[in-house]
Design an enzyme around this catalytic site. Structure first.
Site, short mmCIF file in Angstrom:
data_model
loop_
_atom_site.label_atom_id
_atom_site.label_comp_id
_atom_site.label_asym_id
_atom_site.label_seq_id
_atom_site.Cartn_x
_atom_site.Cartn_y
_atom_site.Cartn_z
N GLY A 34 4.61 22.19 10.71
CA GLY A 34 5.83 21.45 10.98
C GLY A 34 6.98 21.79 10.07
N HIS A 87 10.34 13.91 8.70
CA HIS A 87 10.85 13.31 9.94
C HIS A 87 11.67 12.09 9.49
CE1 HIS A 87 10.80 10.85 13.58
NE2 HIS A 87 10.42 11.92 14.27
N PRO A 88 12.89 11.90 10.04
CA PRO A 88 13.78 10.85 9.53
C PRO A 88 13.13 9.46 9.46
CG PRO A 88 14.85 12.10 11.30
CD PRO A 88 13.47 12.65 11.15
N HIS A 139 0.83 -1.20 0.00
CA HIS A 139 0.00 0.00 0.00
C HIS A 139 0.87 1.26 0.00
CE1 HIS A 139 -3.16 2.79 1.14
NE2 HIS A 139 -4.05 1.82 0.97
N GLY A 156 8.48 10.12 8.50
CA GLY A 156 8.02 10.73 7.25
C GLY A 156 7.13 11.94 7.46
#
Lengths: 300, 300
Positions: free
Chosen positions: B162, B167-168, B81, B171
């Site tokens: 944000g 974000h490492p 998905h 995501g």
């Protein structure tokens, strides 16, 4: 939790304090909700709408008799609406998670207990009655309180419970179980009253139509149109869409269109759902698929 | 009490203990009910269905991030998905006693707080987004987690809340508000797949049909018939009966009858009620006339 509706009719629609004391007695019963009550002075009658499970409803009806019997005397009562007793009629109606059989059992238990405690004769009616001559409320109530003593002395009129003669002041009570009624009207785009009357005659039970339809044709003076005014007495067996489509087809015979329809008061959700299922040709639909039902269930 | 549904999708469908810890974190929030959760190993994805009022749902989503972000690392994640983040998508859906605007406000508040607390970039979608290029989930998710850094550096992809980079490990997350989906299929009395495909093309938005219909034609091998398989994305604006009648009319052009239809999963009661209103030509109908609603209200 199962939901049963109960719609007791009492023969008092004028004395505010008397009505309020009877409604209060019912309200005090745990597990019973008074959804509505309304009084009509010219009918001299009040209708309460209660909801709950079987045991609390039985208790509520006993409390209602306890409050009503000492203060309503049919020998002093007059009003436009036919009546047989101080507590005139008590139908139990299955709404959710409960069978008609359970409502029949509840009607019989309640009837037996009312007769025992208050010495009031009780006639069962509709689904609770096994006697074809004593199913229809109008048949049982014919002659009213004033003719009751003579009626009870005649063959075939021993009550289902209680003494074989009227209670002196409280008469007799008719208790039973029935499906929810739907008051459903269809307005026609014409001022021809004869058309509304002919359609009503074609679809109602009493003149050869659907088993669970009562209908008459009336004029809506303020709007200049006519109406087929109906009571649907069992929407499972004679569904709304069937009645609507029959009226529409009959109207076409006279070159008349349906203008609109209206539901007066309350309608069980299932009556709308079966209509949607019919139009959409839905296969295998289940009320558990309704999102709101699923959310509500999860609360318990 | 207002009811909002929230259907967060998380990028973990294999590790039982991880899924269970995330679901438990949500369950611990007072006022939130977990109606359902299901995991798919080949998608490597889980879908939770929550219901509640705005404040508890916001808290539930924050708890869900708190539990999910430390334990789901998209650098190690694979599955069929498409996905952009550890918590991939969070739609808020108005069900009862609440407006779409309130759900939009809730999506924005929740998005801002998620970005602030967890340093995860948040894109708003559907009704919560004012940007036409960022309304459709598929458009936002194109390129997936692996393409996210490059995407976020390109023009027009500064997130709504944000940091301007992924974000490492977690995501980015897509948060928004939408109407309930109805999965609705109509089966045709034919084995001609071309007919189902032509009808699907005629009624779906992407090829010129109804604004809120997604559709495709498929073969039901076991039954020897074909199906128009649909998602109705806004039953208020494109009602079920309109879709049914359009499919029926299109089918007639090919000499094909509708066999039946089916609703897969849940359907809002209002979608059925509007269908009944349409068929019965009901004027001035109000959901407060539904007996069960009246009974439920009286409990409060």
């Amino acid at each position: 939790m199962p939901i049963i509706e109960c719609v007791p009719n009492i023969s008092e629609g004028r004395r505010r304090d008397v009505i309020e004391s009877i409604v209060s007695a019912v309200r005090r019963v745990d597990g019973v909700r008074v959804l509505d009550h309304s009084s009509d002075a010219s009918h001299n009658r009040s209708v309460l709408t209660l909801a709950g499970d079987a045991a609390p409803l039985k208790q509520a009806i006993l409390s209602l008799f306890e409050a009503a019997v000492p203060v309503i005397d049919l020998r002093q009562h007059s009003g436009e609406h036919p009546r047989l007793g101080a507590v005139d009629v008590v139908p139990f109606v299955p709404i959710e998670g409960v069978t008609m059989d359970a409502c029949v059992a509840l009607a019989r238990e309640t009837g037996a207990e009312v007769a025992r405690r208050f010495n009031v004769p009780v006639y069962l009616y509709e689904e609770a009655s096994d006697n074809p001559a004593r199913k229809n409320l109008e048949d049982i109530r014919r002659g009213e309180f004033e003719g009751l003593a003579a009626r009870m002395a005649s063959p075939g009129w021993v009550p289902d419970y209680g003494p074989p003669a009227p209670h002196p002041s409280a008469g007799a009570t008719v208790i039973g179980a029935r499906m929810p009624l739907i008051a459903y009207n269809i307005n026609l785009a014409t001022d021809r009253l004869d058309v509304a009357k002919k359609i009503a005659a074609a679809i109602r039970y009493s003149s050869g139509g659907f088993r669970y339809v009562k209908a008459m044709g009336v004029r809506l003076e303020d709007r200049g149109v006519v109406q087929v005014s109906m009571n649907l007495t069992n929407y499972e067996k004679t569904p709304m869409y069937k009645v609507f489509e029959a009226v529409k087809r009959e109207a076409e015979r006279y070159g008349v269109n349906v203008l609109e329809s209206e539901i007066v008061g309350l309608v069980p959700a299932a009556a709308l759902h079966s209509t949607a299922e019919y139009l959409l040709q839905l296969a295998d639909f289940d009320a558990n698929q309704i999102l709101e039902n699923k959310i509500r269930e999860s609360k318990n």
